[in-house]
Design an enzyme around this catalytic site. Structure first.
Site, short mmCIF file in Angstrom:
data_model
loop_
_atom_site.label_atom_id
_atom_site.label_comp_id
_atom_site.label_asym_id
_atom_site.label_seq_id
_atom_site.Cartn_x
_atom_site.Cartn_y
_atom_site.Cartn_z
N ARG A 54 0.86 -1.21 0.02
CA ARG A 54 0.00 -0.13 0.15
C ARG A 54 0.89 1.10 -0.07
O ARG A 54 0.50 2.30 -0.68
CB ARG A 54 -0.94 -0.02 1.02
CG ARG A 54 -0.60 0.48 2.54
CD ARG A 54 -1.54 -0.06 3.46
NE ARG A 54 -1.71 -1.50 3.50
CZ ARG A 54 -2.70 -2.01 3.90
NH1 ARG A 54 -3.82 -1.34 4.05
NH2 ARG A 54 -2.95 -3.36 4.11
N THR A 55 2.05 1.25 0.75
CA THR A 55 2.56 2.65 0.72
C THR A 55 3.37 3.09 -0.66
O THR A 55 3.28 4.11 -1.09
CB THR A 55 3.68 2.49 1.99
OG1 THR A 55 3.26 2.17 3.17
CG2 THR A 55 4.29 3.91 2.14
N LYS A 82 25.03 -8.72 -2.35
CA LYS A 82 26.01 -8.70 -3.70
C LYS A 82 27.01 -7.62 -3.00
O LYS A 82 28.09 -7.74 -3.40
CB LYS A 82 25.30 -8.32 -4.86
CG LYS A 82 25.01 -9.19 -5.79
CD LYS A 82 24.15 -8.44 -7.23
CE LYS A 82 23.28 -9.65 -7.70
NZ LYS A 82 22.36 -8.72 -8.85
N ARG A 104 12.11 3.50 1.31
CA ARG A 104 11.76 2.61 2.59
C ARG A 104 13.02 1.78 2.69
O ARG A 104 13.62 1.10 1.83
CB ARG A 104 10.37 1.67 2.41
CG ARG A 104 10.21 0.72 3.29
CD ARG A 104 8.96 -0.03 3.47
NE ARG A 104 7.89 0.90 3.86
CZ ARG A 104 6.69 0.59 4.29
NH1 ARG A 104 6.42 -0.73 4.02
NH2 ARG A 104 5.97 1.37 4.80
N HIS A 132 7.56 6.50 10.25
CA HIS A 132 6.74 6.24 9.04
C HIS A 132 5.71 7.55 9.03
O HIS A 132 4.70 7.70 9.33
CB HIS A 132 6.01 5.12 9.07
CG HIS A 132 5.24 4.80 7.92
ND1 HIS A 132 5.30 5.60 6.69
CD2 HIS A 132 4.50 3.43 7.47
CE1 HIS A 132 4.63 4.73 5.85
NE2 HIS A 132 4.49 3.53 6.14
#
Lengths: 311, 424
Positions: A54-55, A82, A104, A132
């Site tokens: 959703r975000t 990596k 994020r 957030h």
């Protein structure tokens, strides 16, 4: 933090109340009248190091509604394995002419590191257990829609407070606007020091007194992925003591609203009948998220034009 | 060759000497010192207005060689030491490979001699590879010149193995230096557990994770009659344990770092990993406790835990960046800051940098007296300078004090009668 905070949106903790109010007002104006495409020709990088539905979608929709182009990069665990550092990844992507970075990341503070090293606005879309900010903004916006105010409200936040960036951003915003914030969860997920993080914050280890007379009940998920140790014996035991069921919700005010930032696990932290009840504003939170994120993008990327339009 | 330090404030914490005078060095020894004993002439350093004291001794540094020469080398590390006024440093064994045998121990000493800056006293590993399983070659390292034993960077989690090490090391009189941390209690933590960590959303390292280990180690040392030295002590709870142990005669000593004396967890800003070290910056009450303990002698020595890391390693997410900060070149002004604040006498401050650490590891130096080794530090106590790690001697720049104005500057560092550093 001062310098970085105005150019970026890294967290609620560094935002002054007028800046928060301006974003809430702008989102409200956009709800009345869809915004113009002030970001036409701009390119926004959506960089997600953690899975999100959703975000990420909400930010992409918000950016496109303002006319911006979005480039989404979902960094899988393998690209970290990596060995490329976060800064090297960001430098590479920045070189592709992006005007802002929405990110994020699983580690608290990662957007602060990026913000120190790039020359474009950085928007924190969730960093580890830290913040957030757009979630707290959309939650405040949603509360205002229903209650008309934040000051003086009793807001219960129930669940895994320790690992929750949503709880932190919300408690800073709500306490700054004069709400009484009742944090609730098992003691192992709610250290007493939380009460020191803002004015009007209480810690409750039992659900019933936390819900008693509450105006807003915010339910949080149990973040098993952030728990390496035993914080409580079992999910069943958590449900027994902390699940927000219809019966327990009756302790709150009759007009209390129920919120959840998602993803929601029915039958665990929240009863299915609560999630679907008329008191639930969970789906509305999602709609409001787009408005808030448009307001944030506009404010950071086109503040002059936005001020002109609203004048 | 002779060297005369003329007209300085001769300050010897061990004897209490504090007078203006001259200090005459002949070859590698102090020949004489006192008011008006030397005439001007060649080989004279004008020390008027400066403090002349025994060379500083750092019980705890990481020189990174062999294996991580991109962070530091024996050369860059001992030159940084000299620039900070340290005439001797004790090198922790957590190099790659770990110093757990006579070869690596001898190499460190030999290499330091070739370079000719600060002396290096190797600390050997307690267990092979510092893996905490089997005892390292303790006797062989002792014969090669090791002055203490430690698995620093990690604790010896298995108490029974530590007990055996203590029993064995006691035969050689070697101190066991413990990085006191119960890894089960601290697991995953990256900063002190408290309100600041909650605010930043970072996993906490509780004060108890250190103190619980200090308690265990004191009990074992008491049983074994071993010399126990607590590295980088950082909490009020550990201070209480050490004070109680000393009061009942347990042979325990402790050190504290300049950064734990200066900063708290609330000073961590914007997730700057130059504020990340282990043990972490603690709460204000812990800082107060370690300052008081240093002042009253419960904590014996100031040691830097100089831990160089490359910039790209520190420019990472706070949780991923390695623990550690450099400290050799900023130790003196940070300790003097406590003197200026009235928290520490100058005598105790310099004692904790000279005579006491020499006693703790039974090292030469640490005194200004005729016949003593001519390891001497000369500094300007009031001179201010701005900390710019890019201009330091260390290969690394990971200091939380960058940009700060510091008072107290080393002017000359003399090792075995040779000037190994002079301020430019």
């Amino acid at each position: 933090m001062g310098e970085s905070q105005s150019r970026h949106l890294l967290g609620i903790a560094g935002l002054e109340r007028p800046a928060i109010q301006a974003l809430l007002d702008r989102a409200a104006a956009m709800q009345r009248r869809p915004p113009e495409k002030l970001l036409a020709g701009r390119r926004v990088l959506v960089l997600f190091y953690e899975p999100s539905t959703r975000t990420r979608t909400s930010f992409e929709v918000a950016a496109r509604r303002l006319g911006a182009e979005t480039v989404s990069v979902t960094a899988s665990a393998s690209s970290i394995e990596k060995g490329e550092s976060l800064l090297d990844t960001v430098y590479t992507l920045r070189a592709m002419a992006v005007d802002a970075i929405i990110m994020r990341h699983g580690e608290s503070g990662a957007p602060f590191l990026v913000a120190r090293h790039v020359d474009v606005p950085v928007i924190n879309a969730g960093d580890g257990m830290h913040e957030h900010p757009t979630q707290a903004l959309l939650d405040a916006f949603t509360i205002l829609r229903h209650k008309g105010r934040i000051a003086g409200l009793n807001v219960a936040i129930v669940g895994d407070i320790l690992h929750s960036r949503v709880a932190r951003s919300n408690l800073w915003l709500l306490s700054r606007f004069g709400a009484r914030v009742r944090l609730c969860g098992p003691p192992s997920l709610l250290p007493a020091e939380f009460a020191a993080l803002g004015a009007g914050i209480e810690c409750h280890h039992q659900l019933e007194p936390a819900l008693d007379g509450a105006d807003v009940v915010m339910v949080l998920r149990i973040q098993m992925e952030r728990m390496r140790e035993a914080f409580f014996p079992s999910e069943a035991e958590y449900v027994h003591y902390y699940s927000v069921t219809a019966e327990r919700l009756r302790l709150a005010r009759p007009d209390a609203i129920v919120m959840h930032p998602g993803p929601m696990i029915r039958g665990v932290e929240i009863g299915a009948e609560v999630a679907d009840s008329p008191q639930s504003v969970i789906r509305e939170q999602v709609e409001n998220g787009v408005l808030i994120r448009m307001a944030v993008l506009e404010q950071l990327l086109a503040p002059a034009e936005a001020a002109e339009k609203s004048a | 060759m002779n060297l005369i330090l003329q007209g300085g404030r001769l300050f010897d914490p061990a004897s209490g000497r504090d007078e203006t005078g001259d200090l005459v060095i002949q070859e590698d020894k102090i020949r004489d010192l006192g008011p008006g004993i030397a005439a001007a002439g060649p080989g004279v350093l004008d020390c008027r207005g400066l403090i002349v004291c025994p060379g500083f001794i750092d019980l705890h540094v990481h020189l990174r060689e062999p294996g991580q020469e991109y962070k530091e080398t024996i050369e860059s590390g001992t030159r940084a030491a000299a620039a900070g006024g340290f005439t001797a440093v004790c090198a922790m064994p957590n190099t790659h490979p770990v110093n757990d045998g006579a070869g690596a121990t001898a190499y460190l000493i030999q290499r330091a001699k070739e370079i000719g800056a600060a002396r290096v006293y190797p600390v050997g590993a307690i267990t092979q590879g510092s893996r905490g399983e089997a005892l390292a070659a303790i006797g062989a390292m002792r014969r090669a010149g090791a002055v203490a034993l430690s698995d620093d960077g990690r604790p010896v989690m298995n108490g029974q193995i530590l007990r055996r090490a203590m029993e064995y090391a006691a035969r050689f009189g070697l101190p066991i230096v413990e990085h006191a941390e119960d890894l089960n209690l601290s697991a995953g933590g990256v900063m002190h557990e408290g309100a600041a960590a909650l605010r930043l959303g970072l996993r906490g390292i509780s004060a108890e994770s250190e103190a619980a280990m200090v308690a265990r180690d004191i009990l074992l040392a008491e049983r074994c009659g071993a010399r126990l030295h607590i590295a980088h002590l950082s909490t009020a709870a550990s201070v209480r344990l050490v004070a109680a142990a000393k009061a009942r005669g347990v042979p325990v000593t402790a050190e504290v770092t300049p950064h734990h004396l200066t900063l708290t967890d609330e000073d961590i800003r914007d997730y700057d990993a130059n504020f990340k070290m282990n043990p972490p910056l603690r709460a204000a009450a812990d800082r107060e406790a370690v300052i008081a303990a240093l002042a009253d002698g419960t904590i014996d020595a100031v040691a830097t835990d100089h831990a160089p890391h490359a910039q790209h390693e520190k420019a990472q997410e706070f949780s991923r960046a390695p623990f550690g900060v450099i400290g050799l070149e900023t130790a003196l002004p940070l300790v003097l800051r406590l003197v200026a604040a009235g928290r520490l006498t100058l005598r105790r401050a310099l004692d904790a940098l000279t005579a006491r650490p020499a006693q703790v590891f039974n090292l030469p130096g640490g005194r200004l007296e005729p016949g003593a080794v001519a390891d001497v530090t000369v500094f300007a106590p009031q001179e201010t300078w701005v900390c710019d790690p890019a201009r330091g001697f260390s290969k690394s720049r990971n200091t939380p004090f960058a940009g700060q104005t510091l008072a107290g500057r080393v002017r000359h560092t003399i090792v075995a009668g040779r000037v190994v550093y002079s301020a430019g």
